[in-house]
Design an enzyme around this catalytic site. Structure first.
Site, mmCIF file in Angstrom:
data_model
loop_
_atom_site.group_PDB
_atom_site.id
_atom_site.type_symbol
_atom_site.label_atom_id
_atom_site.label_comp_id
_atom_site.label_asym_id
_atom_site.label_seq_id
_atom_site.Cartn_x
_atom_site.Cartn_y
_atom_site.Cartn_z
ATOM 1 N N GLY A 198 -4.576 -6.898 1.703
ATOM 2 C CA GLY A 198 -3.709 -7.948 2.197
ATOM 3 C C GLY A 198 -2.326 -8.034 1.566
ATOM 4 O O GLY A 198 -1.537 -8.892 1.933
ATOM 5 N N GLY B 118 0.050 -5.824 1.791
ATOM 6 C CA GLY B 118 1.082 -5.210 2.634
ATOM 7 C C GLY B 118 1.129 -3.689 2.606
ATOM 8 O O GLY B 118 2.145 -3.094 2.954
ATOM 9 N N LYS B 119 0.037 -3.059 2.186
ATOM 10 C CA LYS B 119 0.005 -1.581 2.114
ATOM 11 C C LYS B 119 0.309 -0.947 3.468
ATOM 12 O O LYS B 119 1.135 -0.043 3.573
ATOM 13 C CB LYS B 119 -1.380 -1.078 1.678
ATOM 14 C CG LYS B 119 -1.748 -1.427 0.274
ATOM 15 C CD LYS B 119 -3.129 -0.909 -0.061
ATOM 16 C CE LYS B 119 -4.214 -1.510 0.801
ATOM 17 N NZ LYS B 119 -4.374 -2.962 0.640
ATOM 18 N N ASP C 206 -8.668 3.795 5.590
ATOM 19 C CA ASP C 206 -9.306 2.484 5.516
ATOM 20 C C ASP C 206 -10.390 2.383 6.595
ATOM 21 O O ASP C 206 -10.114 2.619 7.762
ATOM 22 C CB ASP C 206 -8.229 1.402 5.744
ATOM 23 C CG ASP C 206 -8.707 0.008 5.366
ATOM 24 O OD1 ASP C 206 -9.931 -0.240 5.447
ATOM 25 O OD2 ASP C 206 -7.871 -0.814 4.999
ATOM 26 N N ASN D 204 5.639 -7.528 -2.930
ATOM 27 C CA ASN D 204 5.804 -8.038 -1.562
ATOM 28 C C ASN D 204 5.623 -9.557 -1.497
ATOM 29 O O ASN D 204 5.106 -10.172 -2.432
ATOM 30 C CB ASN D 204 4.778 -7.344 -0.651
ATOM 31 C CG ASN D 204 5.062 -7.590 0.820
ATOM 32 O OD1 ASN D 204 6.188 -7.884 1.208
ATOM 33 N ND2 ASN D 204 4.046 -7.457 1.642
HETATM 34 N N1 LIG Z 1 7.003 -9.311 3.492
HETATM 35 C C1 LIG Z 1 6.215 -9.762 4.487
HETATM 36 N N2 LIG Z 1 6.535 -10.892 5.149
HETATM 37 C C2 LIG Z 1 5.739 -11.372 6.154
HETATM 38 N N3 LIG Z 1 4.588 -10.788 6.548
HETATM 39 C C3 LIG Z 1 4.211 -9.673 5.918
HETATM 40 C C4 LIG Z 1 4.995 -9.080 4.877
HETATM 41 N N4 LIG Z 1 4.346 -7.971 4.457
HETATM 42 C C5 LIG Z 1 3.225 -7.893 5.203
HETATM 43 N N5 LIG Z 1 3.138 -8.893 6.098
HETATM 44 C C6 LIG Z 1 2.062 -9.181 7.054
HETATM 45 O O1 LIG Z 1 0.894 -9.472 6.279
HETATM 46 C C7 LIG Z 1 -0.281 -8.965 6.907
HETATM 47 C C8 LIG Z 1 -1.040 -8.043 5.957
HETATM 48 O O2 LIG Z 1 -0.247 -6.902 5.711
HETATM 49 P P1 LIG Z 1 -0.889 -5.435 5.682
HETATM 50 O O3 LIG Z 1 0.243 -4.479 5.571
HETATM 51 O O4 LIG Z 1 -1.819 -5.260 6.818
HETATM 52 O O5 LIG Z 1 -1.680 -5.523 4.307
HETATM 53 P P2 LIG Z 1 -2.769 -4.494 3.709
HETATM 54 O O6 LIG Z 1 -2.648 -3.211 4.460
HETATM 55 O O7 LIG Z 1 -2.399 -4.364 2.256
HETATM 56 O O8 LIG Z 1 -4.101 -5.149 3.889
HETATM 57 C C9 LIG Z 1 0.194 -8.287 8.173
HETATM 58 O O9 LIG Z 1 0.018 -9.162 9.229
HETATM 59 C C10 LIG Z 1 1.684 -8.031 7.930
HETATM 60 O O10 LIG Z 1 2.410 -8.020 9.138
HETATM 61 MG MG LIG Z 2 -4.158 -2.194 5.488
#
Ligand SMILES: Nc1ncnc2c1ncn2[C@@H]1O[C@H](COP(=O)(O)OP(=O)(O)O)[C@@H](O)[C@H]1O
Ligand SMILES: [Mg+2]
Length: 327
Positions: free
Chosen positions: A21, A23-24, A50, A269
């Site tokens: 969660g 933002g990876k 994943d 992030n």
């Molecule tokens: N800087 C940011 N501002 C707003 N939303 C973000 C930001 N970075 C990520 N998100 C949102 O947060 C959610 C989780 O991000 P995600 O990249 O899927 O995380 P992970 O892969 O680490 O689980 C997604 O819906 C994404 O669009």
């Molecule tokens: Mg992910």
């Protein structure tokens, strides 16, 4: 500080890792897009191992177990590796031979061997994903099948890793796999000593299993070399400015250091912008503490701070705009 050095001159293998969660997927997708647009003559592949992938969701395009060209960008491909499908292929190719070696080499009960060979080996899904990528890197992955199909290879491979636990397992995998290979090798030699008493058919099965061992050994060696080569690999840590984020980063940095995986970049992030209401300013003050802690704790890492966006980050347009924040 920014990701410009990494994205302007990207290595062959870029990994994005961190806890769930943070933002990876978003960072991997936005970085892949930035790389593809800065290097339009390069072939770029972004992929995920994943088991619950969200890369397709991030790009807003359907993806599968083979690279799919993304619309709206030249030479950018994406893939969600389905470990189950890879394991099924592997089973079909080698399953019976290995099962035979296990049974005849160990004199285990059939049920015990079956259990051993349920292929419920920790990390096997990740090694299957990496094996698939190694095949691409070595030009062995065909256009669907092995013979004739044109080989596909990419200049940059961007991996959106599974959440931290899985990632660490993936990185420790060469060691795990080595143990497994050594175990099978021992059984194979034990079996080989007796092979004269058996029929030609069984001997052929041993040869086939040998091929498998050799192939896996090569993969393990190459994965290890690749993951430790600073000219080819860079692992970017993604975190958030919270206590858990700092702790997680500490563990990940230690693990990466032990495993000798090059890691120079840290993305922090979801940092709240400075210029907002007092409530958000209070949130930001908390994050400032952890931003400082991250700076102090990891002075050697080139840190990029990414602000929380008002909207979700999805689709090519938003990823492109978002990618600019990494530069
Ligand atoms: N800087 C940011 N501002 C707003 N939303 C973000 C930001 N970075 C990520 N998100 C949102 O947060 C959610 C989780 O991000 P995600 O990249 O899927 O995380 P992970 O892969 O680490 O689980 C997604 O819906 C994404 O669009
Ligand atoms: Mg992910």
């Amino acid at each position: 500080m920014s990701l410009t050095p990494l994205l302007s001159n990207p290595p062959e293998f870029l990994l994005f890792g961190g806890k769930g969660g943070v933002g990876k997927t978003t960072m991997a997708a936005a970085s892949a897009l930035a790389i593809a647009e800065r290097h339009p003559d390069h072939q770029t592949l972004v992929f995920t191992t994943d088991p619950a992938p969200s890369l397709a969701d991030s790009f807003g395009q359907a993806l599968g177990n083979e690279p799919v060209a993304l619309t709206g960008v030249a030479n950018l491909f994406a893939m969600e590796i389905d470990a189950k499908q890879e394991i099924a292929k592997f089973r079909a190719q080698y399953g019976e031979d290995i099962l035979n070696i296990l049974q005849e080499g160990t004199y285990l009960e059939d049920s015990e061997t079956e259990e051993l060979f349920a292929l419920d080996i920790p990390g096997l899904d990740e090694v299957m994903g990496l094996k698939k990528i190694m095949d691409f890197m070595e030009g062995k992955a065909g256009g669907g099948n092995a013979e004739g199909g044109k080989t596909v290879s990419f200049d940059h491979y961007i991996l959106d890793t599974a959440p931290t636990g899985h990632t660490l397992r993936l990185l420790a995998l060469p060691e795990l796999l080595d143990t497994w290979i050594q175990f099978l090798s021992r059984l194979r030699w034990k079996y080989h000593a007796m092979v004269n008493q058996f029929s030609r058919g069984k001997e052929r099965r041993v040869e086939h299993a040998d091929e498998f061992l050799l192939d896996m050994k090569k993969t393990v060696k190459r994965v290890r070399e690749l993951l430790r080569d600073p000219k080819r690999t860079s692992f970017t840590i993604v975190t958030i400015a919270e206590a858990m984020g700092v702790a997680e980063t500490r563990d990940l940095v230690q693990e990466l250091t032990e495993l000798q995986v090059p890691h120079e970049h840290l993305i922090v992030n979801n940092v709240v912008p400075v210029d907002v209401s007092s409530f958000l300013q209070a949130r930001r003050a908390v994050q400032d503490r952890y931003l400082k802690e991250l700076r102090d704790a990891f002075p050697k890492l080139n840190q990029t701070v990414v602000e929380l966006q008002a909207d979700e980050v999805r689709g090519i347009e938003q990823l492109r705009a978002f990618g600019k924040k990494l530069l």
